[in-house]
Enzyme design. Structure first.
Site, PDB file in Angstrom:
ATOM      1  N   GLU A  85      -3.500  76.749 -10.473  1.00  0.00           N
ATOM      2  CA  GLU A  85      -4.293  78.015 -10.784  1.00  0.00           C
ATOM      3  C   GLU A  85      -3.996  78.740 -12.189  1.00  0.00           C
ATOM      4  O   GLU A  85      -2.932  78.397 -12.885  1.00  0.00           O
ATOM      5  CB  GLU A  85      -3.618  79.073  -9.726  1.00  0.00           C
ATOM      6  CG  GLU A  85      -4.078  80.684  -9.877  1.00  0.00           C
ATOM      7  CD  GLU A  85      -3.328  81.490  -9.066  1.00  0.00           C
ATOM      8  OE1 GLU A  85      -3.705  82.781  -8.831  1.00  0.00           O
ATOM      9  OE2 GLU A  85      -2.487  81.259  -8.328  1.00  0.00           O
TER      10      GLU A  85
ATOM     11  N   LYS B  33     -11.641  83.541  -6.347  1.00  0.00           N
ATOM     12  CA  LYS B  33     -10.407  83.888  -5.615  1.00  0.00           C
ATOM     13  C   LYS B  33     -10.794  85.262  -4.682  1.00  0.00           C
ATOM     14  O   LYS B  33     -11.150  86.082  -5.261  1.00  0.00           O
ATOM     15  CB  LYS B  33      -9.193  84.107  -6.393  1.00  0.00           C
ATOM     16  CG  LYS B  33      -7.972  84.241  -5.689  1.00  0.00           C
ATOM     17  CD  LYS B  33      -6.610  84.374  -6.411  1.00  0.00           C
ATOM     18  CE  LYS B  33      -5.290  84.496  -5.604  1.00  0.00           C
ATOM     19  NZ  LYS B  33      -4.030  84.411  -6.650  1.00  0.00           N
TER      20      LYS B  33
ATOM     21  N   CYS C  24      -4.795  79.854  -4.029  1.00  0.00           N
ATOM     22  CA  CYS C  24      -3.228  80.213  -3.998  1.00  0.00           C
ATOM     23  C   CYS C  24      -3.184  81.338  -2.755  1.00  0.00           C
ATOM     24  O   CYS C  24      -3.374  80.771  -1.736  1.00  0.00           O
ATOM     25  CB  CYS C  24      -2.882  81.021  -5.247  1.00  0.00           C
ATOM     26  SG  CYS C  24      -1.026  81.282  -5.241  1.00  0.00           S
TER      27      CYS C  24
END
Length: 570
Positions: free
Chosen positions: A42, A109, A145
């Site tokens: 990430e 994300k 994540c």
């Protein structure tokens, strides 16, 4: 089957050019090695967490320019690269899918964590769309994540929409026990999505955070296919089994075809065994210290060696992390120091092979007392006179730092920090507090584990009663309960936010619990002034546990039943 390369790399926040060079090198390696896909952590281009750097337009622009440079090198492999995207007037924590010399797609994300050490709502807007790639060898999804930690989040959506493999790129900070938590969580997600999960994690230290790597490949049935080592950079090729490819229509899914070449070569299996708990924490501390020193440009560290367990463990970890030549120990005995405080420090230094200097503090200590007495008159030995010794030592350590450019490593542990038994501008002085998140009982466990590898910490250090040696015959137990009693109370109050009544119900004397809680509450102003140190528990002081210094709230156990049960108070 898809052959995917996992590039578990150690990036540095703000070093966009250096991070991009690491990514480009791994893309070239993956291409030669015969991978079809290569995945990075990430925000690999910016480093994680970039915090307020992302508010600088020049920083975001530099990271976008670096992404374009990296994408040009991704020709025959699909590279999944974390970066900060600027789109539609907002910033996004993003993953770019780079192929055939350009950026083929971008994923934003969706689940932005805002708890513990995370503060992503401050910087990023959540994404709304998914990306599925038909590679000709299987359907690939991508997420970032926290997206995998949400039960009905992007992994499930993408699996239902047809993804056979979901690549999840991460910068997941370490705390003890997290390796097992990740494997269990990812197993649940893979079974629910009926898809394999490729979990690529960052590695290295960033201020208080330690990223442990330990990247994983999870089969659709939830079993572990591959596990990379913790606390070091590693590259690995893994043949990832394909899931069932669900066919549900799903909203907000962008589909594209990127035919990938056939894989070549034969990857070696990589399933690194999980370490013992003490070893895992020790390696985390090593990683946090070595990266803090290296990334901030220091060449040497200095540790005050008292002959006690905390300074002995600190020096040992420093020697292991940086090499003995990079560690300077300074013994600073006072008139109250026992003989073994010096001889134990000497034995430790000899075993580690580090340089040791002796600077007795009796004269400078007396000079300080004389100056106080001349102005205020003489006083009996008390807390001020005891702590003055620690502050003289802190001054000498900081003077060494100023003169030679060494980084001072503070030696206070979490038990002391919690109760306010670390001295401001004394043993709290320094640039990095290595044991700040390690309870005293764990300090002994780590020392014993290290000695089981090769004995370096003298036996006398492990068996003698802990003492600050600031007055004749002093022991920690004079003013604190035994650490095997104290530490579980602290752990319950600090890490689980348990109240006085519930802690007492565990079998501890309520008056003792009340006294310990009062010590913790009163010491907040001290902890706010402590150096940073590596997080190894679920709730570290500072980034995790944020309480106001000026604070009149004190728990009243009598209120608790009424608040929990809804009964009216008397």
């Amino acid at each position: 089957m898809l052959r995917i390369a996992l590039a578990q790399i150690d990036t540095t926040v703000g070093d966009v050019d250096g991070n991009a060079a690491r990514v480009a090198d791994a893309i070239a390696w993956a291409s030669v090695a015969g991978a079809q896909v290569v995945a990075f952590p990430e925000l690999a281009l910016t480093g994680y967490p970039p915090e307020d750097l992302v508010l600088k337009e020049s920083f975001v622009a530099a990271n976008l320019e670096a992404l374009n440079d990296v994408a040009r090198g991704a020709r025959d492999v699909l590279a999944i690269v974390g970066f900060v995207d600027a789109a539609h007037g907002a910033l996004h924590n993003a993953a770019a899918l780079c192929h055939d010399g350009g950026v083929a797609a971008v994923y934003h994300k969706q689940e932005l964590p805002n708890y513990g050490v995370f503060d992503e709502h401050r910087y990023f807007a959540p994404g709304r769309r998914h990306v599925l790639v038909d590679t000709g060898h299987g359907v690939l999804g991508v997420c970032v994540c926290e997206d995998a930690w949400t039960a009905r989040g992007p992994v499930t959506v993408q699996g239902d929409a047809g993804a056979q493999v979901v690549v999840n790129v991460n910068a997941s900070p370490f705390h003890k026990g997290k390796l097992g938590e990740r494997a269990a969580m990812l197993g649940e997600r893979a079974r629910r999505a009926r898809a394999a999960i490729v979990y690529v994690n960052a590695v290295g230290g960033q201020d208080e955070l330690v990223f442990d790597g330990g990247s994983l490949v999870i089969a659709p049935d939830g079993s572990v296919v591959a596990r990379l080592p913790q606390f070091r950079e590693h590259r690995a090729l893994v043949d990832v089994p394909l899931g069932e490819a669900g066919g549900h229509d799903a909203p907000r899914v962008d589909r594209l075809a990127l035919p990938l070449r056939a894989p070549s070569g034969a990857p070696a299996p990589v399933v690194t065994p999980a370490p013992a708990p003490a070893e895992e924490i020790y390696r985390a501390l090593e990683t946090g210290l070595s990266d803090y020193v290296r990334k901030n440009g220091f060449e040497r560290v200095v540790v005050g060696l008292s002959g006690g367990i905390d300074s002995s463990l600190t020096a040992t970890i420093a020697a292991d992390a940086l090499g003995p030549r990079a560690v300077l120990g300074i013994s600073m005995p006072s008139e109250y120091s026992s003989e073994h405080s010096v001889t134990d420090a000497e034995a430790l230094a000899d075993a580690l092979g580090i340089e040791l200097r002796h600077i007795p503090i009796a004269k400078p200590y007396r000079a300080h007392l004389d100056a106080l007495d001349a102005s205020f008159g003489p006083a009996d030995m008390g807390l001020a006179e005891e702590n003055l010794q620690a502050r003289v030592r802190g001054n000498l350590l900081m003077a060494t730092s100023n003169r030679y450019g060494h980084l001072v490593i503070a030696t206070g542990n979490k038990s002391e920090m919690a109760c306010g038994y670390a001295t401001l501008y004394g043993d709290m002085a320094g640039g990095f507090a290595l044991l700040k998140d390690v309870f005293k009982t764990e300090v002994y466990e780590l020392a014993r584990w290290r000695n089981s590898i090769a004995p370096v910490i003298p036996d006398n250090v492990l068996v003698k009663p802990p003492s600050a040696e600031l007055r004749p015959g002093q022991r920690d137990s004079d003013s604190l309960p035994p650490y095997d009693v104290l530490d579980p109370i602290l752990e319950a109050y600090i890490e689980r936010d348990a109240g006085i009544a519930s802690i007492a119900e565990l079998g501890y004397d309520e008056e003792l619990v009340r006294r310990v809680v009062a010590l913790v509450d009163r010491a907040e102003y001290k902890r706010r002034q402590a150096p940073p140190g590596p997080k190894v528990t679920t709730k570290a002081f500072g980034r995790d546990r944020r309480l106001p210094i000026t604070n009149r709230w004190r728990e009243s156990p009598a209120r608790l039943p009424a608040r929990v049960t809804g009964e009216e108070p008397d």
